[in-house]
Design a protein around this motif. Sequence first.
Motif, PDB file in Angstrom:
ATOM      1  N   VAL A 197       1.182  -0.955  -0.085  1.00  0.00           N
ATOM      2  CA  VAL A 197      -0.180   0.220  -0.252  1.00  0.00           C
ATOM      3  C   VAL A 197       0.875   1.310   0.410  1.00  0.00           C
ATOM      4  CG1 VAL A 197      -1.918   1.021   1.087  1.00  0.00           C
ATOM      5  CG2 VAL A 197      -1.449  -1.230   1.608  1.00  0.00           C
ATOM      6  N   ALA A 198       0.355   2.332  -0.726  1.00  0.00           N
ATOM      7  CA  ALA A 198       1.654   3.485  -1.087  1.00  0.00           C
ATOM      8  C   ALA A 198       0.482   4.088  -0.150  1.00  0.00           C
ATOM      9  CB  ALA A 198       1.676   3.706  -2.313  1.00  0.00           C
ATOM     10  N   THR A 199       1.658   5.389   0.324  1.00  0.00           N
ATOM     11  CA  THR A 199       0.356   6.438   1.276  1.00  0.00           C
ATOM     12  C   THR A 199       1.691   7.283   1.314  1.00  0.00           C
ATOM     13  OG1 THR A 199      -0.768   6.838   2.781  1.00  0.00           O
ATOM     14  CG2 THR A 199       0.848   5.894   3.384  1.00  0.00           C
ATOM     15  N   SER A 200       0.984   8.988   1.730  1.00  0.00           N
ATOM     16  CA  SER A 200       1.610   9.899   1.800  1.00  0.00           C
ATOM     17  C   SER A 200       1.546  10.046   3.356  1.00  0.00           C
ATOM     18  CB  SER A 200       1.509  10.774   0.840  1.00  0.00           C
ATOM     19  OG  SER A 200       2.033  12.106   0.824  1.00  0.00           O
ATOM     20  N   PRO A 201       2.572   9.752   4.043  1.00  0.00           N
ATOM     21  CA  PRO A 201       1.158   9.688   5.520  1.00  0.00           C
ATOM     22  C   PRO A 201       1.512  11.909   6.103  1.00  0.00           C
ATOM     23  CG  PRO A 201       3.884   8.968   5.649  1.00  0.00           C
ATOM     24  CD  PRO A 201       3.354   9.172   4.546  1.00  0.00           C
ATOM     25  N   ASP A 202       0.869  12.529   5.418  1.00  0.00           N
ATOM     26  CA  ASP A 202       1.268  13.996   5.652  1.00  0.00           C
ATOM     27  C   ASP A 202      -0.242  14.535   5.119  1.00  0.00           C
ATOM     28  OD1 ASP A 202       0.028  14.104   2.910  1.00  0.00           O
ATOM     29  OD2 ASP A 202       2.086  15.491   2.505  1.00  0.00           O
ATOM     30  N   PHE A 203      -1.021  13.973   5.940  1.00  0.00           N
ATOM     31  CA  PHE A 203      -2.551  13.796   5.764  1.00  0.00           C
ATOM     32  C   PHE A 203      -3.457  13.960   6.409  1.00  0.00           C
ATOM     33  CE2 PHE A 203      -6.804  13.355   2.885  1.00  0.00           C
ATOM     34  CZ  PHE A 203      -6.176  14.612   2.372  1.00  0.00           C
ATOM     35  N   PRO A 204      -3.484  14.390   8.048  1.00  0.00           N
ATOM     36  CA  PRO A 204      -4.465  13.704   9.499  1.00  0.00           C
ATOM     37  C   PRO A 204      -5.742  14.330   8.698  1.00  0.00           C
ATOM     38  CG  PRO A 204      -2.604  15.750   9.725  1.00  0.00           C
ATOM     39  CD  PRO A 204      -2.423  15.423   8.095  1.00  0.00           C
ATOM     40  N   PRO A 205      -7.164  13.707   8.983  1.00  0.00           N
ATOM     41  CA  PRO A 205      -6.600  12.243   9.667  1.00  0.00           C
ATOM     42  C   PRO A 205      -6.353  10.946   9.744  1.00  0.00           C
ATOM     43  CG  PRO A 205      -8.919  13.288  10.111  1.00  0.00           C
ATOM     44  CD  PRO A 205      -7.775  14.226   9.045  1.00  0.00           C
ATOM     45  N   PHE A 206      -6.184  11.604   7.768  1.00  0.00           N
ATOM     46  CA  PHE A 206      -6.247   9.790   7.105  1.00  0.00           C
ATOM     47  C   PHE A 206      -5.313   8.824   6.730  1.00  0.00           C
ATOM     48  CE2 PHE A 206      -9.840  12.376   5.643  1.00  0.00           C
ATOM     49  CZ  PHE A 206     -11.131  11.374   5.649  1.00  0.00           C
ATOM     50  N   GLU A 207      -3.840   9.299   6.767  1.00  0.00           N
ATOM     51  CA  GLU A 207      -2.652   9.347   6.858  1.00  0.00           C
ATOM     52  C   GLU A 207      -1.488  10.277   8.357  1.00  0.00           C
ATOM     53  OE1 GLU A 207      -4.462   7.744   4.193  1.00  0.00           O
ATOM     54  OE2 GLU A 207      -4.219   9.736   3.388  1.00  0.00           O
ATOM     55  N   PHE A 208      -0.962  10.110   8.522  1.00  0.00           N
ATOM     56  CA  PHE A 208      -0.361  10.766   9.448  1.00  0.00           C
ATOM     57  C   PHE A 208       1.161  10.189  10.454  1.00  0.00           C
ATOM     58  CE2 PHE A 208      -2.063  11.144  13.824  1.00  0.00           C
ATOM     59  CZ  PHE A 208      -3.014  10.653  13.378  1.00  0.00           C
ATOM     60  N   ILE A 219      -7.101   7.546   9.633  1.00  0.00           N
ATOM     61  CA  ILE A 219      -8.547   6.639   9.308  1.00  0.00           C
ATOM     62  C   ILE A 219      -8.276   5.416   8.392  1.00  0.00           C
ATOM     63  CG2 ILE A 219     -10.686   6.822   8.472  1.00  0.00           C
ATOM     64  CD1 ILE A 219     -10.259   9.343   9.256  1.00  0.00           C
ATOM     65  N   GLU A 220      -7.201   5.922   7.260  1.00  0.00           N
ATOM     66  CA  GLU A 220      -6.990   4.780   6.077  1.00  0.00           C
ATOM     67  C   GLU A 220      -5.959   3.797   6.580  1.00  0.00           C
ATOM     68  OE1 GLU A 220      -6.390   7.217   2.966  1.00  0.00           O
ATOM     69  OE2 GLU A 220      -7.990   6.661   2.408  1.00  0.00           O
ATOM     70  N   PRO A 221      -4.913   3.773   7.440  1.00  0.00           N
ATOM     71  CA  PRO A 221      -4.206   2.842   7.739  1.00  0.00           C
ATOM     72  C   PRO A 221      -5.444   1.743   8.375  1.00  0.00           C
ATOM     73  CG  PRO A 221      -2.030   4.701   7.736  1.00  0.00           C
ATOM     74  CD  PRO A 221      -4.656   5.031   7.348  1.00  0.00           C
ATOM     75  N   ALA A 222      -6.087   2.245   9.343  1.00  0.00           N
ATOM     76  CA  ALA A 222      -6.837   1.409  10.674  1.00  0.00           C
ATOM     77  C   ALA A 222      -8.074   1.152   9.255  1.00  0.00           C
ATOM     78  CB  ALA A 222      -7.560   2.224  11.630  1.00  0.00           C
ATOM     79  N   LEU A 223      -8.151   1.455   8.645  1.00  0.00           N
ATOM     80  CA  LEU A 223      -9.073   0.829   7.725  1.00  0.00           C
ATOM     81  C   LEU A 223      -8.980  -0.414   6.460  1.00  0.00           C
ATOM     82  CD1 LEU A 223     -12.298   1.190   6.596  1.00  0.00           C
ATOM     83  CD2 LEU A 223     -12.652   3.130   4.516  1.00  0.00           C
ATOM     84  N   MET A 224      -7.787  -0.181   6.237  1.00  0.00           N
ATOM     85  CA  MET A 224      -6.662  -0.801   5.161  1.00  0.00           C
ATOM     86  C   MET A 224      -6.554  -2.365   6.246  1.00  0.00           C
ATOM     87  SD  MET A 224      -6.531  -0.188   2.119  1.00  0.00           S
ATOM     88  CE  MET A 224      -5.982  -1.603   1.872  1.00  0.00           C
ATOM     89  N   GLN A 225      -6.682  -1.650   6.839  1.00  0.00           N
ATOM     90  CA  GLN A 225      -6.166  -3.210   7.908  1.00  0.00           C
ATOM     91  C   GLN A 225      -7.175  -3.977   7.696  1.00  0.00           C
ATOM     92  OE1 GLN A 225      -3.178  -4.258   8.951  1.00  0.00           O
ATOM     93  NE2 GLN A 225      -4.027  -5.338   9.510  1.00  0.00           N
ATOM     94  N   ALA A 226      -8.372  -2.981   8.300  1.00  0.00           N
ATOM     95  CA  ALA A 226      -9.841  -4.260   8.613  1.00  0.00           C
ATOM     96  C   ALA A 226      -9.865  -4.917   7.062  1.00  0.00           C
ATOM     97  CB  ALA A 226     -10.653  -3.071   9.072  1.00  0.00           C
ATOM     98  N   ILE A 227      -9.476  -4.524   5.822  1.00  0.00           N
ATOM     99  CA  ILE A 227     -10.256  -5.003   5.291  1.00  0.00           C
ATOM    100  C   ILE A 227      -9.181  -6.638   4.490  1.00  0.00           C
ATOM    101  CG2 ILE A 227      -9.795  -4.774   2.879  1.00  0.00           C
ATOM    102  CD1 ILE A 227     -10.692  -1.468   2.967  1.00  0.00           C
ATOM    103  N   ALA A 228      -7.685  -5.952   4.868  1.00  0.00           N
ATOM    104  CA  ALA A 228      -6.599  -6.526   4.872  1.00  0.00           C
ATOM    105  C   ALA A 228      -7.306  -8.161   5.773  1.00  0.00           C
ATOM    106  CB  ALA A 228      -5.344  -6.169   5.236  1.00  0.00           C
ATOM    107  N   ASP A 229      -7.425  -7.869   7.243  1.00  0.00           N
ATOM    108  CA  ASP A 229      -7.885  -9.137   7.520  1.00  0.00           C
ATOM    109  C   ASP A 229      -9.096  -9.654   7.122  1.00  0.00           C
ATOM    110  OD1 ASP A 229      -6.275  -8.043   9.508  1.00  0.00           O
ATOM    111  OD2 ASP A 229      -7.228  -7.522  11.222  1.00  0.00           O
ATOM    112  N   LYS A 230     -10.218  -8.736   6.709  1.00  0.00           N
ATOM    113  CA  LYS A 230     -11.018  -9.648   5.913  1.00  0.00           C
ATOM    114  C   LYS A 230     -10.185 -10.536   5.388  1.00  0.00           C
ATOM    115  CE  LYS A 230     -15.731  -7.329   6.635  1.00  0.00           C
ATOM    116  NZ  LYS A 230     -15.907  -8.208   7.513  1.00  0.00           N
TER     117      LYS A 230
END
Length: 325
Positions: free
Chosen positions: A110-121, A130-141
Motif C-alpha cells: 500500500v502506497a501512502t503519503s502520511p502528511d494528511f491527518p486524520p487520514f494518514e500521518f 483512518i486509512e491505515p486502520a481501514l486498510m487493516q480491517a480490509i486486509a484482515d477480511k
Amino acid sequence: EISACLVGSEMCIRDRVVSLSVIAFDFRFLFMEMAFIWLCIPFSDDDRGVHFESIHHIKQKKRRMNMKYFTKFLCLFLGAAMMLTMAACGSKSDTDANAGADGEKKQLVVATSPDFPPFEFLDGSQIVGIEPALMQAIADKLGMELVWEQVDFDSIIPGIQAERYDVGAAGITITPDRQKNCDFSNPYFLANQVIVVNPGSDIQGKADLAGKTIAVQTGTTAEEYCMDNGYSVLSFASNNDAQAALTSGKADAWVVDNEAAARMAADQSLTVLDEAMTSEPYAFAFAKGSSLVDQVNTALQELLQDGTVEKLFQEYDTVYVSPLS
Ligand code: GLN
C-alpha cells in the motif's frame, strides 16, 4: 538493492521449500500405492509343498505370520495417517485463497503519503490514521498482510501504474482524469477543498483569491482546482511544506482538503474558511484491471454496513460523511 537481494533470496528459499514439499508429497503417494499393492498379495507363505512339519517349524511359521500381520497393520496405519495429513493440507489451501503454499499470507503493498491527518500521518515512524486502520480491517477480511510504502502524493498513481504498489490509500479523490490511469474502489468518504489563511488575512472566501499566491500540494485536486481557476499557484511535494509556505508568508492562502485543513490549521492556529469549493469522493486506487478491486469492494461494503467505518472515523475524532450523502 540490498532489500531487493533479500527479497530475492527469500523467494528462492521459499521456492525450494515448496518444491521439496512437492517431492515429499509425490513420494507419499508412491509409498501408499506400493503398500496397497503389497496388501493385496495374499498370504502365500510356505505353501511350498512341505508336508512334514516339526513343532519347531510350526512355531517359526506362526511367528512369521504374526510378524506379517503386524507389518501389514503398521502399513495400514501409516497410510491412514498420511491420507489424513494430505487432507489437512488440501483443505487449508482450498479455504484460504490468499495464503501461499507454505501458509504465508499474501502481501498487499500500500502506497501512502502520511502528511494528511486524520487520514494518514506519522506517529514516530509508524503510519497511522483512518486509512491505515481501514486498510487493516480490509486486509484482515481478505486474509492478507499489509506492507506500507511511504511516498510523495504525486508518485502514488504512477507507482500503481508501474505495479510497484498494489493499492494507493491517501485520501485519493476519484476524478475522471485519474480514472484514465487507474481503477478505484467504491468511495467511502466525501470531502471538499477549503481555503486556509493566516489570522487577520483579508481573504474571506473564494472571490478574494484572484491575484493572490496559493500554496498547494503537487498532484492534488487542490492544485488542479487552483490552476483551472487561473490562480497563481505554488506547489510543494508535501502538505507540510504547503502549510509552511503560508505561515512563512511565501503564500497568501493554502488550499487543501477540509479534514486535513481542520487538523493541520489547529496545530498552527490558522484560520479555515467555511466555503466548501468542491465535492470529492475518496477511494482506494488500483492498477487498471486489478482483480483486487472486487475483493476490496466486498470487504469495504461489509465494513460500511456493520458500522466499522463510522467507528474508525470516530476513533480519529472525525465526523463520518457518507459518499452517498
Ligand atoms: N483528495 C486530494 C486528492 O486526491 C488530496 C489528497 C492528499 O493530499 N493526500 O488530490
